[in-house]
Design an enzyme around this catalytic site. Structure first.
Site, short mmCIF file in Angstrom:
data_model
loop_
_atom_site.label_atom_id
_atom_site.label_comp_id
_atom_site.label_asym_id
_atom_site.label_seq_id
_atom_site.Cartn_x
_atom_site.Cartn_y
_atom_site.Cartn_z
N TRP A 10 0.83 -1.22 0.00
CA TRP A 10 0.00 0.00 0.00
C TRP A 10 0.86 1.26 0.00
O TRP A 10 0.33 2.37 -0.08
CB TRP A 10 -0.96 -0.02 1.19
CG TRP A 10 -1.97 -1.15 1.15
CD1 TRP A 10 -2.08 -2.13 0.20
CD2 TRP A 10 -3.02 -1.41 2.10
NE1 TRP A 10 -3.13 -2.97 0.50
CE2 TRP A 10 -3.72 -2.56 1.65
CE3 TRP A 10 -3.44 -0.79 3.28
CZ2 TRP A 10 -4.81 -3.09 2.36
CZ3 TRP A 10 -4.52 -1.32 3.98
CH2 TRP A 10 -5.20 -2.45 3.52
N LYS A 11 2.16 1.11 0.16
CA LYS A 11 3.09 2.26 0.18
C LYS A 11 2.58 3.31 1.19
O LYS A 11 2.01 2.94 2.20
CB LYS A 11 3.28 2.80 -1.24
CG LYS A 11 3.73 1.69 -2.21
CD LYS A 11 4.20 2.17 -3.55
CE LYS A 11 4.60 0.98 -4.41
NZ LYS A 11 5.15 1.36 -5.71
N GLU A 96 12.03 1.91 -4.03
CA GLU A 96 11.80 3.27 -3.52
C GLU A 96 12.64 3.53 -2.28
O GLU A 96 13.14 4.64 -2.08
CB GLU A 96 10.30 3.47 -3.25
CG GLU A 96 9.52 3.58 -4.56
CD GLU A 96 8.09 3.07 -4.50
OE1 GLU A 96 7.54 2.88 -3.40
OE2 GLU A 96 7.51 2.85 -5.60
N GLY A 234 1.21 -2.56 -6.33
CA GLY A 234 1.15 -1.23 -5.72
C GLY A 234 -0.22 -0.60 -5.91
O GLY A 234 -1.17 -0.92 -5.21
N GLY A 235 -0.34 0.28 -6.89
CA GLY A 235 -1.56 1.07 -7.08
C GLY A 235 -2.84 0.25 -7.14
O GLY A 235 -3.86 0.63 -6.56
#
Ligand code: 13P
Length: 250
Positions: A10-11, A96, A234-235
């Site tokens: 979910w970052k 990241e 991710g997104g």
């Protein structure tokens, strides 16, 4: 023989309240999908609430990072024993974190060892930049990242790990690697490097995910490749349609 594994990274998205509400919204639909392991990896503060929301389901919980010391004067860091009451997994070495927070191969290796000491399953991220890809350096670079992350581990430890191959140029860009390219790098480079260093048995057991613009409408293509064991998403893991993505994986 390897159970597919779909994890949502979910970052830095969703407040604790939003994270819990989202987990509650999709937990039972996900729990009903057989033949796949599933994990949510929310931001640290949302971990206890999300772990509570999914405790009666098969959904696992992962952190997005962890420090390699047990405790002490490391302002802003999170120790492994702070995660273990809530987490099964921990993402380590995401590109990241390598790009924005100075993570090195050496630090990732220390974190992998510490996570294993505490019974957490690392999801180790590797992957090349666009420049490296275009210069034909993908194999040597990714293979080096795999060897460095796993240095000093036993074949048995390696067999239980998860590696996510995430080409940096495919993350959040909508430009996904083709299933053939991702499968070749996962099979030849990642699994091949594990086989050379730890033996064929560990290489056949370790689960290797693809990551980078995975969506409900392309997951099946990746899963059709025999070397791709799932995805780090991710997104597309932030929306209710994550359920469709997981359905597409089986
Ligand atoms: P996207 O799925 O948003 O491309 O992100 C991939 C990723 O970095 C998962 O860790």
């Amino acid at each position: 023989m390897r159970t597919p594994f779909i994890a949502g990274n979910w970052k830095m998205n969703k407040t604790p309240d939003e994270a819990i509400a989202f987990a509650r919204e999709i937990r039972y639909e996900l729990n009903n999908i057989d033949g796949v392991d599933i994990a949510f990896c929310p931001p640290f503060l949302a971990i206890p609430g999300v772990a509570d929301a999914v405790k009666a389901t098969k959904i696992g919980v992962g952190a997005q990072n962890m420090y390699f010391e047990e405790n002490g004067a490391y302002t802003g860091e999170i120790a492994p024993n702070m995660l273990t009451p809530f987490c099964d997994y921990v993402i380590l070495g995401h590109s990241e974190r390598r790009a924005y927070f100075g993570e090195t191969d050496e630090g990732v290796n220390k974190k992998v060892k510490k996570a294993l000491e505490h019974g957490l399953t690392p999801i180790i991220c590797v992957g090349e930049s666009l420049e490296q890809n275009e210069a034909g350096e993908t194999h040597s670079f990714v293979s080096g990242q795999v060897r460095a992350a796993l240095a000093g581990l036993s074949a048995e430890q390696v067999a239980g790990l998860v590696i996510a191959y995430e080409p940096i140029w495919a993350i959040g860009t909508g430009k996904s690697a083709t299933s053939a390219d991702a499968g070749r790098i996962i099979g030849v480079t990642v699994r091949g490097t594990v086989a050379a260093a730890f033996g064929e048995s560990a290489a056949q057991k370790i689960r290797i995910q693809y990551g980078g613009s995975v969506k409900p409408d392309n997951i099946a293509e990746y899963m059709a490749h025999p070397d791709i064991d799932g995805a780090l998403v991710g997104g597309a893991a932030l929306k209710p349609s994550f359920v469709d993505l997981v359905r597409g994986a089986v």
